[in-house]
Motif scaffolding. Structure first.
Motif, mmCIF file in Angstrom:
data_model
loop_
_atom_site.group_PDB
_atom_site.id
_atom_site.type_symbol
_atom_site.label_atom_id
_atom_site.label_comp_id
_atom_site.label_asym_id
_atom_site.label_seq_id
_atom_site.Cartn_x
_atom_site.Cartn_y
_atom_site.Cartn_z
ATOM 1 N N LEU A 25 0.831 -1.204 0.000
ATOM 2 C CA LEU A 25 0.000 0.000 0.000
ATOM 3 C C LEU A 25 0.866 1.254 0.000
ATOM 4 O O LEU A 25 1.691 1.444 0.898
ATOM 5 C CB LEU A 25 -0.914 0.004 1.234
ATOM 6 C CG LEU A 25 -1.940 -1.120 1.262
ATOM 7 C CD1 LEU A 25 -2.401 -1.394 2.682
ATOM 8 C CD2 LEU A 25 -3.097 -0.779 0.363
ATOM 9 N N GLY A 26 0.644 2.098 -0.983
ATOM 10 C CA GLY A 26 1.346 3.374 -1.036
ATOM 11 C C GLY A 26 0.871 4.287 0.093
ATOM 12 O O GLY A 26 -0.215 4.111 0.640
ATOM 13 N N GLY A 27 1.693 5.256 0.441
ATOM 14 C CA GLY A 27 1.336 6.203 1.493
ATOM 15 C C GLY A 27 0.072 6.962 1.155
ATOM 16 O O GLY A 27 -0.127 7.390 0.016
ATOM 17 N N GLN A 28 -0.793 7.107 2.156
ATOM 18 C CA GLN A 28 -2.063 7.818 1.982
ATOM 19 C C GLN A 28 -2.122 8.990 2.963
ATOM 20 O O GLN A 28 -1.762 8.845 4.130
ATOM 21 C CB GLN A 28 -3.246 6.890 2.283
ATOM 22 C CG GLN A 28 -3.413 5.756 1.310
ATOM 23 C CD GLN A 28 -4.161 6.180 0.067
ATOM 24 O OE1 GLN A 28 -4.969 7.101 0.079
ATOM 25 N NE2 GLN A 28 -3.902 5.495 -1.022
ATOM 26 N N VAL A 29 -2.564 10.121 2.475
ATOM 27 C CA VAL A 29 -2.898 11.267 3.320
ATOM 28 C C VAL A 29 -4.352 11.625 3.020
ATOM 29 O O VAL A 29 -4.904 11.200 1.999
ATOM 30 C CB VAL A 29 -1.987 12.493 3.062
ATOM 31 C CG1 VAL A 29 -0.534 12.168 3.388
ATOM 32 C CG2 VAL A 29 -2.126 13.005 1.640
ATOM 33 N N ALA A 30 -4.957 12.380 3.915
ATOM 34 C CA ALA A 30 -6.350 12.791 3.701
ATOM 35 C C ALA A 30 -6.522 14.202 4.261
ATOM 36 O O ALA A 30 -6.479 14.395 5.469
ATOM 37 C CB ALA A 30 -7.305 11.828 4.393
ATOM 38 N N VAL A 31 -6.684 15.152 3.372
ATOM 39 C CA VAL A 31 -6.890 16.530 3.811
ATOM 40 C C VAL A 31 -8.321 17.006 3.573
ATOM 41 O O VAL A 31 -8.673 18.125 3.926
ATOM 42 C CB VAL A 31 -5.861 17.494 3.173
ATOM 43 C CG1 VAL A 31 -4.453 17.160 3.659
ATOM 44 C CG2 VAL A 31 -5.940 17.450 1.659
ATOM 45 N N VAL A 32 -9.146 16.116 2.966
ATOM 46 C CA VAL A 32 -10.581 16.378 2.816
ATOM 47 C C VAL A 32 -11.332 15.094 3.133
ATOM 48 O O VAL A 32 -10.797 13.987 2.983
ATOM 49 C CB VAL A 32 -10.973 16.869 1.397
ATOM 50 C CG1 VAL A 32 -10.337 18.217 1.095
ATOM 51 C CG2 VAL A 32 -10.616 15.857 0.344
ATOM 52 N N ASP A 33 -12.583 15.220 3.582
ATOM 53 C CA ASP A 33 -13.400 14.041 3.863
ATOM 54 C C ASP A 33 -14.141 13.610 2.599
ATOM 55 O O ASP A 33 -13.933 14.178 1.517
ATOM 56 C CB ASP A 33 -14.358 14.284 5.041
ATOM 57 C CG ASP A 33 -15.402 15.354 4.765
ATOM 58 O OD1 ASP A 33 -15.599 15.763 3.600
ATOM 59 O OD2 ASP A 33 -16.057 15.779 5.740
ATOM 60 N N ASP A 34 -15.016 12.634 2.732
ATOM 61 C CA ASP A 34 -15.757 12.112 1.576
ATOM 62 C C ASP A 34 -16.618 13.174 0.897
ATOM 63 O O ASP A 34 -16.877 13.094 -0.303
ATOM 64 C CB ASP A 34 -16.645 10.932 1.994
ATOM 65 C CG ASP A 34 -15.829 9.706 2.352
ATOM 66 O OD1 ASP A 34 -14.670 9.585 1.906
ATOM 67 O OD2 ASP A 34 -16.364 8.853 3.090
ATOM 68 N N ALA A 35 -17.068 14.181 1.669
ATOM 69 C CA ALA A 35 -17.916 15.242 1.102
ATOM 70 C C ALA A 35 -17.098 16.406 0.554
ATOM 71 O O ALA A 35 -17.655 17.391 0.089
ATOM 72 C CB ALA A 35 -18.888 15.745 2.175
ATOM 73 N N GLY A 36 -15.759 16.303 0.639
ATOM 74 C CA GLY A 36 -14.909 17.369 0.129
ATOM 75 C C GLY A 36 -14.617 18.475 1.129
ATOM 76 O O GLY A 36 -13.998 19.470 0.773
ATOM 77 N N ARG A 37 -15.067 18.300 2.371
ATOM 78 C CA ARG A 37 -14.799 19.303 3.413
ATOM 79 C C ARG A 37 -13.366 19.169 3.909
ATOM 80 O O ARG A 37 -12.837 18.067 4.055
ATOM 81 C CB ARG A 37 -15.764 19.143 4.578
ATOM 82 C CG ARG A 37 -17.216 19.517 4.246
ATOM 83 C CD ARG A 37 -18.122 19.381 5.461
ATOM 84 N NE ARG A 37 -18.171 18.008 5.922
ATOM 85 C CZ ARG A 37 -19.138 17.134 5.635
ATOM 86 N NH1 ARG A 37 -20.160 17.503 4.880
ATOM 87 N NH2 ARG A 37 -19.108 15.906 6.088
ATOM 88 N N SER A 38 -12.757 20.278 4.201
ATOM 89 C CA SER A 38 -11.369 20.310 4.640
ATOM 90 C C SER A 38 -11.182 19.601 5.984
ATOM 91 O O SER A 38 -11.993 19.746 6.904
ATOM 92 C CB SER A 38 -10.883 21.756 4.777
ATOM 93 O OG SER A 38 -9.579 21.778 5.323
ATOM 94 N N LEU A 39 -10.103 18.810 6.082
ATOM 95 C CA LEU A 39 -9.708 18.181 7.342
ATOM 96 C C LEU A 39 -8.431 18.815 7.893
ATOM 97 O O LEU A 39 -7.828 18.287 8.820
ATOM 98 C CB LEU A 39 -9.501 16.677 7.138
ATOM 99 C CG LEU A 39 -10.738 15.860 6.813
ATOM 100 C CD1 LEU A 39 -10.354 14.425 6.428
ATOM 101 C CD2 LEU A 39 -11.708 15.853 7.978
ATOM 102 N N ALA A 40 -8.034 19.958 7.322
ATOM 103 C CA ALA A 40 -6.844 20.660 7.804
ATOM 104 C C ALA A 40 -7.051 20.986 9.282
ATOM 105 O O ALA A 40 -8.110 21.479 9.670
ATOM 106 C CB ALA A 40 -6.604 21.932 7.005
ATOM 107 N N GLY A 72 -9.818 13.339 12.263
ATOM 108 C CA GLY A 72 -10.505 13.197 10.988
ATOM 109 C C GLY A 72 -9.579 12.688 9.895
ATOM 110 O O GLY A 72 -9.968 11.845 9.083
ATOM 111 N N GLN A 73 -8.356 13.182 9.878
ATOM 112 C CA GLN A 73 -7.393 12.731 8.876
ATOM 113 C C GLN A 73 -7.047 11.252 9.072
ATOM 114 O O GLN A 73 -7.011 10.491 8.107
ATOM 115 C CB GLN A 73 -6.120 13.573 8.925
ATOM 116 C CG GLN A 73 -6.313 14.966 8.365
ATOM 117 C CD GLN A 73 -5.016 15.741 8.235
ATOM 118 O OE1 GLN A 73 -3.931 15.171 8.172
ATOM 119 N NE2 GLN A 73 -5.125 17.066 8.180
ATOM 120 N N VAL A 74 -6.820 10.841 10.316
ATOM 121 C CA VAL A 74 -6.476 9.440 10.577
ATOM 122 C C VAL A 74 -7.626 8.532 10.136
ATOM 123 O O VAL A 74 -7.412 7.533 9.439
ATOM 124 C CB VAL A 74 -6.131 9.207 12.064
ATOM 125 C CG1 VAL A 74 -6.002 7.717 12.378
ATOM 126 C CG2 VAL A 74 -4.867 9.952 12.448
#
Length: 156
Positions: free
Chosen positions: A56-71, A76-78
């Motif tokens: 598995l390549g590295g994954q980051v998440a700065v938005v949720d499924d609805a496109g809202r920012s997780l900054a 939420g990012q985890v």
């Protein structure tokens, strides 16, 4: 002659059913645990036999499924990263619990305990092997966590 051959085949099939049909299912992975690793939410080792290895390549998440920012939202990012990893594993025919090793990069060492709590919620008591590395930044400045790993699907 035909009835003897039929009888031998029947005996062979019966033996196979007795030997293999009633054998208890073996767990997909064997976890080598320790007191400190269990407190921190990882296993010393995970043993598999056979199966398909998924890198598995590295994954980051700065938005949720609805496109809202997780900054600014470490939790939420985890959670979103684990959702992304699970979705990737499903495409490969597996699931998140097939992960046997992960490397977690976090940008703030103070989030280590929270990562452990979330990982415990997600994996229960059988954790992948893991390394937790604190770094100054990730490629996306809003990312606070990146997770990459390995999974074995269909192991015995």
């Amino acid at each position: 002659m035909t009835s003897m051959a039929f009888r031998q085949i029947s005996i062979g099939i019966t033996a196979a059913v007795v030997l293999f049909g009633f054998a208890p299912a073996l767990p997909a992975q064997t976890y080598i645990k320790g007191e400190r690793p269990q407190q921190r939410g990882y296993s010393l080792a995970v043993i598999t036999e056979g199966g398909k290895t998924v890198w598995l390549g590295g994954q980051v998440a700065v938005v949720d499924d609805a496109g809202r920012s997780l900054a600014g939202d470490f939790d939420g990012q985890v959670r979103q990263v684990f959702k992304l990893l699970d979705a990737t594993l499903k495409k490969a025919g597996g699931k998140l619990s097939d992960m046997v090793q992960m490397t977690v990069f976090i940008t703030d060492v103070r989030n280590g305990d929270r990562l452990t709590e979330i990982r415990r919620e997600i994996f229960g008591d059988n954790f992948p092997g893991s390394a937790l590395i604190t770094i100054t930044a990730l490629a996306n400045p809003d990312a606070k966590v990146e997770i990459q790993g390995y999974a074995v699907i269909g192991s015995k």
